[in-house]
Write an enzyme that holds these catalytic residues in place. Sequence first.
Site, PDB file in Angstrom:
ATOM      1  N   LYS A 205       0.865  -1.182   0.000  1.00 49.58           N
ATOM      2  CA  LYS A 205       0.000   0.000   0.000  1.00 49.58           C
ATOM      3  C   LYS A 205       0.897   1.227   0.000  1.00 49.58           C
ATOM      4  O   LYS A 205       1.776   1.362   0.856  1.00 49.58           O
ATOM      5  CB  LYS A 205      -0.892  -0.009   1.245  1.00 49.58           C
ATOM      6  CG  LYS A 205      -1.666   1.300   1.418  1.00 49.58           C
ATOM      7  CD  LYS A 205      -2.617   1.240   2.586  1.00 49.58           C
ATOM      8  CE  LYS A 205      -3.137   2.637   2.896  1.00 49.58           C
ATOM      9  NZ  LYS A 205      -4.203   2.646   3.886  1.00 49.58           N
TER      10      LYS A 205
HETATM   11  C1  R5P Z   1      -2.030   4.325   6.475  1.00 54.36           C
HETATM   12  O1  R5P Z   1      -0.951   4.503   6.837  1.00 54.36           O
HETATM   13  C2  R5P Z   1      -3.115   3.962   7.367  1.00 54.36           C
HETATM   14  O2  R5P Z   1      -3.655   2.723   7.017  1.00 54.36           O
HETATM   15  C3  R5P Z   1      -4.153   5.036   7.363  1.00 54.36           C
HETATM   16  O3  R5P Z   1      -4.891   5.008   8.518  1.00 54.36           O
HETATM   17  C4  R5P Z   1      -5.043   4.975   6.181  1.00 54.36           C
HETATM   18  O4  R5P Z   1      -4.314   4.773   5.010  1.00 54.36           O
HETATM   19  C5  R5P Z   1      -5.716   6.255   6.031  1.00 54.36           C
HETATM   20  O5  R5P Z   1      -6.543   6.290   4.925  1.00 54.36           O
HETATM   21  P1  R5P Z   1      -6.786   7.689   4.235  1.00 54.36           P
HETATM   22  O6  R5P Z   1      -5.461   8.358   4.113  1.00 54.36           O
HETATM   23  O7  R5P Z   1      -7.395   7.369   2.903  1.00 54.36           O
HETATM   24  O8  R5P Z   1      -7.732   8.446   5.121  1.00 54.36           O
END
Ligand code: R5P
Length: 295
Positions: A205
Site C-alpha cells: 500500500k
Molecule cells: C495508512 O498509513 C493507514 O492505514 C491510514 O490510517 C489509512 O491509510 C488512512 O486512509 P486515508 O489516508 O485514505 O484516510
Amino acid sequence: MADVDGLKVAKNYHVNEPFAKNGGFHVKGMQDVDWGMKKRLSKIFQPESGHTVMLAFDHGYFMGSTAGLERLDLVIPPLMPYVDVLMGTRGAMRTCIPAENNKGIALRVSCGSSIVDEDLSHEVIGVSIEDAVRMDASCMAVQTFIGADGEKDSLENLCKTVDAGLKYNIPTMGVVAVGKQMERTSRFFKLATRILPELGAHIVKTYYCEDFEEIVSACPVPIVVAGGKKLPENEALTLCYKAISEGASGMDMGRNIFQSTHPEVMAQAVNMIVHKGATDKEAYEFYLDVSSQSK
Ligand code: R5P
C-alpha cells in the site's frame, strides 16, 4: 552489502510489457502461493476485475477518534455494500463491525506510536498470528518507515509478520508510511515499494506519485493506493482514476470516502472506477447526480 557508490540509476522499467510470470492467477506475483493464500487474495482482489476497493478506518490506532469516524458502529456498516475489504484494527472490528459480513478483512497488526509523539515511526507487532486467524484476516497490514528513525524495527515487524502469515496462508500488506520529515518523491516511493515485496510482502500500500507506472512495473506484487487527506470529490476521483489507469490494483480510501458529504455515493463512485472501468468524469457525474437526489 553491495558497494553503492557509483550505482547506476535504474531506468529500464518496460512499462508497456505485461508482468511475465502470471500463470493465469489474477493477482500479480502470486502464481506460486498455496491454495489458502490464493483464496484469501481472491477475497481481496476480485477475480472479475483483478482489483480491490478497501475502506480504511484504522486511523484511530494512532490518531484517536478522527473526523467522520467518531462512531464506527454507525458510519462503516452503510458503506460495506460498496467495498471489498474492511481495513481496521481488531478492536474496531470486534466492537463495531457486524461479524455477519462477507467482506475481506485487512487487519492492522502494527501499532505503538500516537500523534502525541512527533516521531510516529516506532511500532511493534501488536496482534498475534493466532488472533489474526481467529479474526479470519484476509491479510495483515504492517506500517513501514523507510528513511525514518524506526526503519529497521518496522522492517523487522514486516518480516516477522510475513513469516507468521506464511504458516497459515495469510498474506501481508506492507504499508509505506509518509511522515512530516519523510520524502514524498518518486525516488522515495520507488525505493519503498521495491524493498517491501523483496522482504516478502504480498501487497504494497503506497501513495500515488509521479512516475507511478514505473513504480508499478518494478514492484512484483499488487499495489494498492492510499487515499490520503480529504480532497474535493472530483479531485479524489481523478486521483483514483490516474492510479488505476497507471497500473494500481486497487484503492484503500478512508477520509475521501467517510469525510465526503455523501459517503455512500462516493464509495460507489470509487467502485465504478476500480471495478467497472469508469473514467473520473463519469464517476463524478454519477456522484453529482445521485448526491443531488439525496439532498
Ligand atoms: C495508512 O498509513 C493507514 O492505514 C491510514 O490510517 C489509512 O491509510 C488512512 O486512509 P486515508 O489516508 O485514505 O484516510
